[in-house]
Write an enzyme that holds these catalytic residues in place. Structure first.
Site, PDB file in Angstrom:
ATOM      1  N   TRP A  11      -5.582  -2.518   3.812  1.00  0.00           N
ATOM      2  CA  TRP A  11      -6.883  -1.836   3.768  1.00  0.00           C
ATOM      3  C   TRP A  11      -8.044  -2.808   3.697  1.00  0.00           C
ATOM      4  O   TRP A  11      -9.078  -2.606   4.342  1.00  0.00           O
ATOM      5  CB  TRP A  11      -6.910  -0.821   2.625  1.00  0.00           C
ATOM      6  CG  TRP A  11      -6.012   0.334   2.942  1.00  0.00           C
ATOM      7  CD1 TRP A  11      -4.819   0.625   2.364  1.00  0.00           C
ATOM      8  CD2 TRP A  11      -6.206   1.319   3.976  1.00  0.00           C
ATOM      9  NE1 TRP A  11      -4.257   1.726   2.959  1.00  0.00           N
ATOM     10  CE2 TRP A  11      -5.082   2.180   3.950  1.00  0.00           C
ATOM     11  CE3 TRP A  11      -7.206   1.558   4.909  1.00  0.00           C
ATOM     12  CZ2 TRP A  11      -4.932   3.250   4.820  1.00  0.00           C
ATOM     13  CZ3 TRP A  11      -7.068   2.630   5.787  1.00  0.00           C
ATOM     14  CH2 TRP A  11      -5.943   3.463   5.737  1.00  0.00           C
TER      15      TRP A  11
ATOM     16  N   ASP B 247     -13.322  -1.130  -3.187  1.00  0.00           N
ATOM     17  CA  ASP B 247     -12.590   0.044  -2.725  1.00  0.00           C
ATOM     18  C   ASP B 247     -11.544   0.364  -3.794  1.00  0.00           C
ATOM     19  O   ASP B 247     -10.590  -0.390  -3.992  1.00  0.00           O
ATOM     20  CB  ASP B 247     -11.913  -0.274  -1.388  1.00  0.00           C
ATOM     21  CG  ASP B 247     -11.059   0.874  -0.863  1.00  0.00           C
ATOM     22  OD1 ASP B 247     -10.904   1.884  -1.568  1.00  0.00           O
ATOM     23  OD2 ASP B 247     -10.556   0.746   0.273  1.00  0.00           O
TER      24      ASP B 247
ATOM     25  N   LYS C 150      -6.122  10.831  -3.396  1.00  0.00           N
ATOM     26  CA  LYS C 150      -4.957  10.222  -4.040  1.00  0.00           C
ATOM     27  C   LYS C 150      -4.894  10.644  -5.505  1.00  0.00           C
ATOM     28  O   LYS C 150      -3.979  11.357  -5.896  1.00  0.00           O
ATOM     29  CB  LYS C 150      -4.984   8.706  -3.875  1.00  0.00           C
ATOM     30  CG  LYS C 150      -4.780   8.339  -2.390  1.00  0.00           C
ATOM     31  CD  LYS C 150      -5.381   7.043  -2.023  1.00  0.00           C
ATOM     32  CE  LYS C 150      -5.607   6.877  -0.542  1.00  0.00           C
ATOM     33  NZ  LYS C 150      -4.444   7.143   0.298  1.00  0.00           N
TER      34      LYS C 150
HETATM   35  C1  LIG Z   1      -7.171   1.556  -0.411  1.00  0.00           C
HETATM   36  C2  LIG Z   1      -7.550   2.476   0.715  1.00  0.00           C
HETATM   37  N1  LIG Z   1      -8.737   2.311   1.324  1.00  0.00           N
HETATM   38  C3  LIG Z   1      -9.124   3.113   2.333  1.00  0.00           C
HETATM   39  C4  LIG Z   1      -8.310   4.121   2.807  1.00  0.00           C
HETATM   40  C5  LIG Z   1      -8.779   4.997   3.922  1.00  0.00           C
HETATM   41  O1  LIG Z   1      -9.105   6.235   3.375  1.00  0.00           O
HETATM   42  P1  LIG Z   1      -9.542   7.494   4.235  1.00  0.00           P
HETATM   43  O2  LIG Z   1      -8.314   8.027   4.889  1.00  0.00           O
HETATM   44  O3  LIG Z   1     -10.126   8.411   3.191  1.00  0.00           O
HETATM   45  O4  LIG Z   1     -10.566   7.059   5.221  1.00  0.00           O
HETATM   46  C6  LIG Z   1      -7.067   4.340   2.196  1.00  0.00           C
HETATM   47  C7  LIG Z   1      -6.192   5.418   2.672  1.00  0.00           C
HETATM   48  O5  LIG Z   1      -5.036   5.517   2.354  1.00  0.00           O
HETATM   49  C8  LIG Z   1      -6.686   3.489   1.136  1.00  0.00           C
HETATM   50  O6  LIG Z   1      -5.504   3.662   0.532  1.00  0.00           O
END
Ligand SMILES: Cc1ncc(COP(=O)(O)O)c(C=O)c1O
Length: 363
Positions: A105, A174, A198
């Site tokens: 990510w 994040d 989550k």
């Molecule tokens: C740590 C992290 N950042 C960003 C995201 C992306 O999230 P979204 O699907 O809400 O755009 C995720 C999705 O699993 C994630 O686990």
């Protein structure tokens, strides 16, 4: 409700929600607070919805100890849109931003930031398969901000101490997959964001926590839905917000308070994680974890079995035993158990018992 059969849900997101929260939403679904309508059917400008969003914000402020010089926003577009929005808002023209890359990510976050301006990796653990947090950082003292991903959902790697940016460089985080899973010191951060799906609710809403001075960075000409300053000033009500998702995260915040707050939640999360990592460590190498012990995520536990055939069989057998969502991310394979706040100790024990049983039959 006696014949209700709930799965032991280890999905990585959307993931498990507390049963109590779902039952409350069910009970209120047809007639929200005497309106004769569901919360999905009322105006986002009504006094009933105003109470929903204001209570959600106040409860989150209390849970996380968010100081009064921070704004809370409930936005759409997922954490992925935040990769773009934060770069557009927080990085002045011509400036560069630093990113710690310790998993899938954060790598994507950096890639997105590079599309719109200068950004660089202050460290990367890719060479070791993203199995740890970096030991040293190459920091730009003039960076617009330092971004890190507190919990890498796919690789199961978590920071337990915040990285320290150079003086004057804001820390941006994040926290999607470990949001409200344990207490953190919000005052160390300038900006935090988390997709709700989550630990905090359904998909469709992203929680953003921004220190007031960060909002002053928003450039003049941004499209309004990408403009933190305007969105924060409107109390997340510039346009129609994801009202049902906000209602649900509000119920989860109330549930978290009833558990005793984040310190109490962390205690259970640690117990669950210890059980599961213990099962891996005591399997004589049959199960192999991914992250180095010091960086093991309390939320996402990826592990491998001796062969891919056994991994297939594990997922299949687990499903027959009502243990759902254990296949690893398609990019890395193997297994992954996500043990978010709403996954119970009982559910974790059921998984650990199943693992021992599976090893006995196949080891
Ligand atoms: C740590 C992290 N950042 C960003 C995201 C992306 O999230 P979204 O699907 O809400 O755009 C995720 C999705 O699993 C994630 O686990």
């Amino acid at each position: 409700m006696s014949d209700l059969k709930r799965a032991y849900n280890f999905n990585p997101g959307p993931g498990a929600l507390p049963l109590e929260v779902l039952q409350q939403a069910q009970a209120e679904l047809l007639d929200f607070k005497g309106t004769g309508m569901s919360v999905m059917e009322i105006s986002h400008r009504s006094k009933e919805f105003e109470a929903v969003i204001q209570t959600a914000e106040a409860d989150l402020r209390e849970l996380m100890g968010i100081p009064s010089n921070y704004k809370i926003m409930f936005l759409q577009g997922g954490a992925t849109l935040q990769f773009t929005m934060l770069a557009m808002n927080l990085r002045p023209a011509g400036a560069s931003a630093d990113y710690i890359v310790n998993g899938a990510w954060s790598k994507i976050a950096l890639k997105e930031a590079k599309k719109l301006g200068a950004a660089r990796a202050a460290a990367t653990t890719e060479a070791t398969g993203f199995n740890s947090v970096p030991e040293s950082l190459d920091l730009d003292p003039k960076a617009a901000y330092l971004h890190f991903t507190m919990n890498e959902t796919i690789h199961g790697v978590e920071f337990f101490t915040e990285p320290t940016p150079p003086a004057g460089v804001p820390l941006v985080c994040d926290t999607s997959s470990n949001f409200i899973s344990r207490p953190i010191d919000v005052s160390k951060y300038a900006f935090l964001y988390a997709g709700a799906q989550k630990n905090a609710g359904p998909s469709g809403v992203t929680v953003v926590i921004a220190r007031d001075d960060m909002l002053e960075r928003t450039p003049e000409n941004l499209p309004v839905m990408l403009d933190y300053k305007t969105l924060a000033a409107s109390g997340s009500l510039h346009n129609t917000p994801p009202s049902f998702a906000i209602y649900m995260v509000g119920l989860v915040f109330q549930w978290a308070k009833r558990q005793g707050g984040l310190a109490a939640i962390e205690k259970v999360n640690r117990e669950k994680a210890e059980l599961l990592y213990g099962a891996i460590d005591n399997s004589g190498g049959f199960y192999r974890g991914h992250a180095v012990p010091a960086a093991r995520s309390l939320m996402n536990v990826p592990f491998r079995l001796p062969t891919e055939e056994l991994e297939e069989a594990f997922a299949k057998e687990a499903k027959k035993n009502n243990l759902i969502g254990l296949k690893g991310h398609r990019s890395v394979g193997g297994m992954r158990a996500s043990i978010y706040n709403a996954v119970t100790l009982e559910g974790t024990k059921a998984l650990v018992d199943f693992m021992a049983d599976f090893q006995k039959k196949n080891g």
